[in-house]
Design an enzyme around this catalytic site. Structure first.
Site, PDB file in Angstrom:
ATOM      1  N   TYR A 166       0.392  -3.722  -4.255  1.00 29.78           N
ATOM      2  CA  TYR A 166      -1.119  -4.959  -3.964  1.00 29.78           C
ATOM      3  C   TYR A 166      -2.172  -4.663  -4.831  1.00 29.78           C
ATOM      4  O   TYR A 166      -2.314  -3.140  -5.345  1.00 29.78           O
ATOM      5  CB  TYR A 166      -1.123  -4.485  -2.183  1.00 29.78           C
ATOM      6  CG  TYR A 166      -2.718  -5.579  -1.583  1.00 29.78           C
ATOM      7  CD1 TYR A 166      -1.486  -7.246  -1.670  1.00 29.78           C
ATOM      8  CD2 TYR A 166      -3.384  -5.135  -1.492  1.00 29.78           C
ATOM      9  CE1 TYR A 166      -3.040  -7.619  -1.389  1.00 29.78           C
ATOM     10  CE2 TYR A 166      -4.343  -6.341  -1.070  1.00 29.78           C
ATOM     11  CZ  TYR A 166      -3.743  -7.726  -0.905  1.00 29.78           C
ATOM     12  OH  TYR A 166      -4.433  -8.869  -0.984  1.00 29.78           O
ATOM     13  N   HIS A 199       0.803  -1.175   0.241  1.00 31.05           N
ATOM     14  CA  HIS A 199      -0.331  -0.013  -0.198  1.00 31.05           C
ATOM     15  C   HIS A 199       0.963   0.803  -0.433  1.00 31.05           C
ATOM     16  O   HIS A 199       0.675   2.314  -0.056  1.00 31.05           O
ATOM     17  CB  HIS A 199      -0.953   0.515   1.185  1.00 31.05           C
ATOM     18  CG  HIS A 199      -2.133  -0.930   1.117  1.00 31.05           C
ATOM     19  ND1 HIS A 199      -2.368  -2.442   1.423  1.00 31.05           N
ATOM     20  CD2 HIS A 199      -3.143  -1.109   0.749  1.00 31.05           C
ATOM     21  CE1 HIS A 199      -2.735  -3.235   1.508  1.00 31.05           C
ATOM     22  NE2 HIS A 199      -4.163  -1.899   0.470  1.00 31.05           N
TER      23      HIS A 199
END
Length: 190
Positions: A137, A117
């Site tokens: 991700y 992230h």
């Protein structure tokens, strides 16, 4: 000449994604500073995949001291930047100083490592990532694409000074690639 790397993070950072890069930098005799919104003891989290659960789970992890407040950071003093994942990037990306730091590394073409992230921080300085290629991700793909960057499905990807990785299982390759980009910068400045 010794290198100096900045790690930007905050509470709810994924434990492996901050500890692994931090200790790898120290092992390579690279000075490493962890900065968060306030200088404090950070609560890390552990993400894992459990059979029958359709997304990752999150549990409390180890505590880790940050060394400085983001407001006290001068990005000019650092040779590289690492932004680990977890939920920390969701809220630190709203900090104007975090955006200023990310923009500095992009403008100056200094090495940036974003994992999981961590890419969410770069999406806030979209004018500097438009057309750039990166991975993250998979749940971050919409934000990466909305920023004008090109999402790459590979678990590890390097686009110039940006080293990006999917998640914590990719940390060994991620750090090897980051160190390679950091070394290339050193060789170019000699």
């Amino acid at each position: 000449m010794s290198k100096k790397v900045l790690i930007l993070s905050g509470d709810a950072v994924e434990a492996l994604e901050i500890f692994y890069p931090y200790y790898r930098c120290l092992e390579e005799d690279i000075e490493c500073v962890i900065a968060s919104p306030t200088k404090k003891k950070l609560q890390t989290v552990v993400h894992d995949f459990i059979s029958g659960v359709e997304t990752y789970t999150e549990k409390p992890g180890y505590l880790l001291d940050s060394h400085a407040s983001i407001d006290d950071i001068s990005p000019e003093e650092f040779d590289g930047l690492i932004i680990p994942g977890g939920r920390a990037p969701e809220y630190i990306r709203m900090n104007p100083k975090v955006q200023e730091i990310a923009a500095h590394f992009l403008l100056e073409n200094k090495p940036i490592g974003v994992i999981c992230h961590g890419s969410l921080v770069l999406t806030t300085v979209r004018q500097y990532v438009q057309g750039r290629e990166m991975t993250a991700y998979t749940a971050c793909r919409p934000e990466v694409e909305a920023s004008g960057a090109v999402y790459i499905e590979d678990p590890l990807y390097v686009d110039g000074n940006i080293v990006s990785g999917h998640a914590w299982p990719d940390l060994p390759g991620f750090m090897k690639a980051f160190f390679k980009v950091l070394t290339v910068e050193e060789a170019a400045s000699v």
